[in-house]
Design a protein around this motif. Structure first.
Motif, PDB file in Angstrom:
ATOM      1  N   GLY A 196     -60.930  10.600   0.372  1.00 44.19           N
ATOM      2  CA  GLY A 196     -60.327   9.775   1.570  1.00 44.19           C
ATOM      3  C   GLY A 196     -61.349  10.075   2.979  1.00 44.19           C
ATOM      4  O   GLY A 196     -60.823   9.312   3.389  1.00 44.19           O
ATOM      5  N   TYR A 197     -62.457  10.328   2.459  1.00 40.36           N
ATOM      6  CA  TYR A 197     -63.143  10.712   3.965  1.00 40.36           C
ATOM      7  C   TYR A 197     -64.495  10.114   4.148  1.00 40.36           C
ATOM      8  O   TYR A 197     -65.252   9.776   2.869  1.00 40.36           O
ATOM      9  CB  TYR A 197     -63.321  11.748   4.901  1.00 40.36           C
ATOM     10  CG  TYR A 197     -61.992  12.831   5.419  1.00 40.36           C
ATOM     11  CD1 TYR A 197     -61.692  12.475   6.370  1.00 40.36           C
ATOM     12  CD2 TYR A 197     -61.474  13.321   4.199  1.00 40.36           C
ATOM     13  CE1 TYR A 197     -60.915  13.627   6.995  1.00 40.36           C
ATOM     14  CE2 TYR A 197     -60.270  13.829   5.158  1.00 40.36           C
ATOM     15  CZ  TYR A 197     -59.976  13.653   6.191  1.00 40.36           C
ATOM     16  OH  TYR A 197     -58.622  14.335   6.882  1.00 40.36           O
ATOM     17  N   GLU A 198     -65.066   9.562   5.483  1.00 38.03           N
ATOM     18  CA  GLU A 198     -66.620   8.755   4.809  1.00 38.03           C
ATOM     19  C   GLU A 198     -66.851   9.151   6.524  1.00 38.03           C
ATOM     20  O   GLU A 198     -66.370   9.179   7.321  1.00 38.03           O
ATOM     21  CB  GLU A 198     -66.239   6.997   4.874  1.00 38.03           C
ATOM     22  CG  GLU A 198     -67.468   6.997   4.515  1.00 38.03           C
ATOM     23  CD  GLU A 198     -67.711   5.153   4.361  1.00 38.03           C
ATOM     24  OE1 GLU A 198     -66.804   4.811   4.176  1.00 38.03           O
ATOM     25  OE2 GLU A 198     -68.561   4.500   4.874  1.00 38.03           O
ATOM     26  N   GLU A 199     -68.391  10.231   6.234  1.00 36.63           N
ATOM     27  CA  GLU A 199     -68.998  10.322   7.067  1.00 36.63           C
ATOM     28  C   GLU A 199     -69.075   8.593   8.151  1.00 36.63           C
ATOM     29  O   GLU A 199     -70.007   8.295   7.098  1.00 36.63           O
ATOM     30  CB  GLU A 199     -70.390  10.791   6.777  1.00 36.63           C
ATOM     31  CG  GLU A 199     -69.986  11.806   6.331  1.00 36.63           C
ATOM     32  CD  GLU A 199     -69.394  13.313   7.167  1.00 36.63           C
ATOM     33  OE1 GLU A 199     -70.419  13.085   8.234  1.00 36.63           O
ATOM     34  OE2 GLU A 199     -68.854  14.056   7.005  1.00 36.63           O
ATOM     35  N   LEU A 200     -69.604   8.494   9.267  1.00 34.18           N
ATOM     36  CA  LEU A 200     -69.148   7.511   9.810  1.00 34.18           C
ATOM     37  C   LEU A 200     -70.189   8.128  11.591  1.00 34.18           C
ATOM     38  O   LEU A 200     -69.890   9.230  11.771  1.00 34.18           O
ATOM     39  CB  LEU A 200     -68.670   6.357  10.651  1.00 34.18           C
ATOM     40  CG  LEU A 200     -67.789   6.246   9.051  1.00 34.18           C
ATOM     41  CD1 LEU A 200     -66.838   5.036   9.729  1.00 34.18           C
ATOM     42  CD2 LEU A 200     -68.674   4.703   8.164  1.00 34.18           C
ATOM     43  N   GLU A 201     -71.542   7.229  11.824  1.00 33.75           N
ATOM     44  CA  GLU A 201     -71.763   7.411  13.033  1.00 33.75           C
ATOM     45  C   GLU A 201     -70.283   7.148  14.451  1.00 33.75           C
ATOM     46  O   GLU A 201     -69.798   5.962  13.868  1.00 33.75           O
ATOM     47  CB  GLU A 201     -72.653   6.635  13.540  1.00 33.75           C
ATOM     48  CG  GLU A 201     -74.070   6.643  12.315  1.00 33.75           C
ATOM     49  CD  GLU A 201     -75.090   8.656  13.007  1.00 33.75           C
ATOM     50  OE1 GLU A 201     -74.835   8.494  14.095  1.00 33.75           O
ATOM     51  OE2 GLU A 201     -75.841   8.586  12.432  1.00 33.75           O
ATOM     52  N   LYS A 202     -70.226   8.390  15.224  1.00 37.72           N
ATOM     53  CA  LYS A 202     -69.770   8.307  16.025  1.00 37.72           C
ATOM     54  C   LYS A 202     -69.811   7.289  16.676  1.00 37.72           C
ATOM     55  O   LYS A 202     -68.550   6.414  17.517  1.00 37.72           O
ATOM     56  CB  LYS A 202     -69.283   9.602  17.110  1.00 37.72           C
ATOM     57  CG  LYS A 202     -68.457  10.060  16.977  1.00 37.72           C
ATOM     58  CD  LYS A 202     -68.695  11.074  17.524  1.00 37.72           C
ATOM     59  CE  LYS A 202     -67.248  12.243  17.863  1.00 37.72           C
ATOM     60  NZ  LYS A 202     -67.640  13.800  18.538  1.00 37.72           N
ATOM     61  N   ASN A 203     -70.292   6.502  16.987  1.00 41.60           N
ATOM     62  CA  ASN A 203     -70.389   5.223  17.797  1.00 41.60           C
ATOM     63  C   ASN A 203     -70.957   4.043  17.254  1.00 41.60           C
ATOM     64  O   ASN A 203     -69.875   2.720  17.731  1.00 41.60           O
ATOM     65  CB  ASN A 203     -71.972   4.885  18.400  1.00 41.60           C
ATOM     66  CG  ASN A 203     -73.289   4.790  17.904  1.00 41.60           C
ATOM     67  OD1 ASN A 203     -72.746   4.334  16.497  1.00 41.60           O
ATOM     68  ND2 ASN A 203     -74.355   4.583  18.090  1.00 41.60           N
ATOM     69  N   GLU A 204     -70.356   4.396  16.497  1.00 41.94           N
ATOM     70  CA  GLU A 204     -70.270   3.079  14.403  1.00 41.94           C
ATOM     71  C   GLU A 204     -68.106   3.409  14.453  1.00 41.94           C
ATOM     72  O   GLU A 204     -67.601   2.084  14.124  1.00 41.94           O
ATOM     73  CB  GLU A 204     -70.926   2.649  13.490  1.00 41.94           C
ATOM     74  CG  GLU A 204     -71.532   2.668  13.271  1.00 41.94           C
ATOM     75  CD  GLU A 204     -72.121   2.853  12.249  1.00 41.94           C
ATOM     76  OE1 GLU A 204     -73.575   2.241  12.140  1.00 41.94           O
ATOM     77  OE2 GLU A 204     -71.813   3.338  11.315  1.00 41.94           O
ATOM     78  N   ILE A 205     -67.416   4.404  15.293  1.00 44.03           N
ATOM     79  CA  ILE A 205     -66.303   4.443  14.457  1.00 44.03           C
ATOM     80  C   ILE A 205     -65.477   3.300  16.040  1.00 44.03           C
ATOM     81  O   ILE A 205     -65.440   3.943  17.173  1.00 44.03           O
ATOM     82  CB  ILE A 205     -65.249   5.710  15.046  1.00 44.03           C
ATOM     83  CG1 ILE A 205     -66.442   6.662  14.131  1.00 44.03           C
ATOM     84  CG2 ILE A 205     -64.180   5.715  14.474  1.00 44.03           C
ATOM     85  CD1 ILE A 205     -66.329   7.758  14.157  1.00 44.03           C
TER      86      ILE A 205
END
Ligand code: HEM
Length: 216
Positions: A196-205
């Motif tokens: 259910g989770y994906e690791e994304l760059e904070k500035n991309e969220i």
């Protein structure tokens, strides 16, 4: 810095994987019925295909309920925004390490190409498969060769639609398996559909996506 963002809810993941198993199994038994190869034996293939088809219909009913009760159906409304950028990305950008043109969040989990493709499956391919499959069943068995009410005297048209849909689904599966590997990393899309989770760059969220994190 990376942050785990919640993209796919639990029912959605269950539905996705059940659907994957059932469609794979329906394709396998279906093409045995079609005569492409022999594995279960024709009679078993027909029996298994029918059982999987009924399970698939039950899953579809639950999925329709889920899409409307959660409002998730809105995710599939097609948009032209970024459609060209998404196509260009798969044709060119991906080979030059360009960034993904659209960012995933729980509020917008599908890119414009996915919206269009999945909507087409929901409104066209799956209904054609279910309708032609049911016609196939009711043509063949109780009335022995005709569906009086619909004036269908030949099974050919039904078989043609059902088989064409099966080929479209197989083509989709091949493209889908490739596209799974084109996420942020080779396995990030797959992982997201499992956990259910994906690791994304904070500035991309995108704004609002942290809502998904709190929801879990
Ligand atoms: C609810 C959905 C479905 C129903 C009700 C259904 C039902 C049927 C039935 C009754 C038959 C004929 C069996 C016989 O000849 O005795 C059939 C054949 C077949 N099915 Fe399905 N099916 C469904 C979904 C699928 C899916 C998802 C695929 C492929 C991905 C598929 C692929 C095929 C193929 C290739 C054949 C052989 C067609 C031919 O050679 O004429 N089916 N299906």
């Amino acid at each position: 810095m990376k942050q785990a963002v919640y993209i796919y809810r639990s029912f959605e993941r269950f539905w996705h994987w059940m659907q994957a198993i059932l469609i794979f199994f329906l394709a396998m038994t279906g093409f045995e019925i079609h005569g492409s190869f022999s594995f279960f034996g024709y009679q078993n293939a027909v029996k298994y295909h029918n059982t999987a088809a009924y399970l698939f219909i039950v899953l579809i009913v639950f999925a329709i309920f889920w899409h409307f009760s959660t409002g998730e159906w809105k995710q599939y409304l097609p948009t032209l925004k970024n459609l060209r950028a998404q196509i260009d990305y798969y044709l060119l950008g991906i080979f030059k390490n360009a960034p993904h043109p659209t960012k995933k969040t729980v509020l917008s989990k599908l890119n414009p190409l996915q919206k269009l493709t999945y909507l087409g499956f929901k409104l066209l391919v799956i209904p054609v498969m279910v309708a032609s499959g049911l016609l196939y069943m009711f043509y063949r068995y109780p009335q022995e060769g005709v569906i009086e009410g619909l004036n269908i005297k030949s099974i050919e048209a039904i078989a043609l639609f059902h088989t064409a849909g099966a080929y479209i689904l197989i083509a989709f599966i091949i493209a889908h398996l490739y596209l799974i590997t084109t996420g942020e990393t080779l396995t990030s899309n797959l992982k997201a559909m499992v956990t259910g989770y994906e690791e994304l760059e904070k500035n991309e969220i995108k704004e609002g996506s942290t809502e998904g994190v709190e929801n879990e």
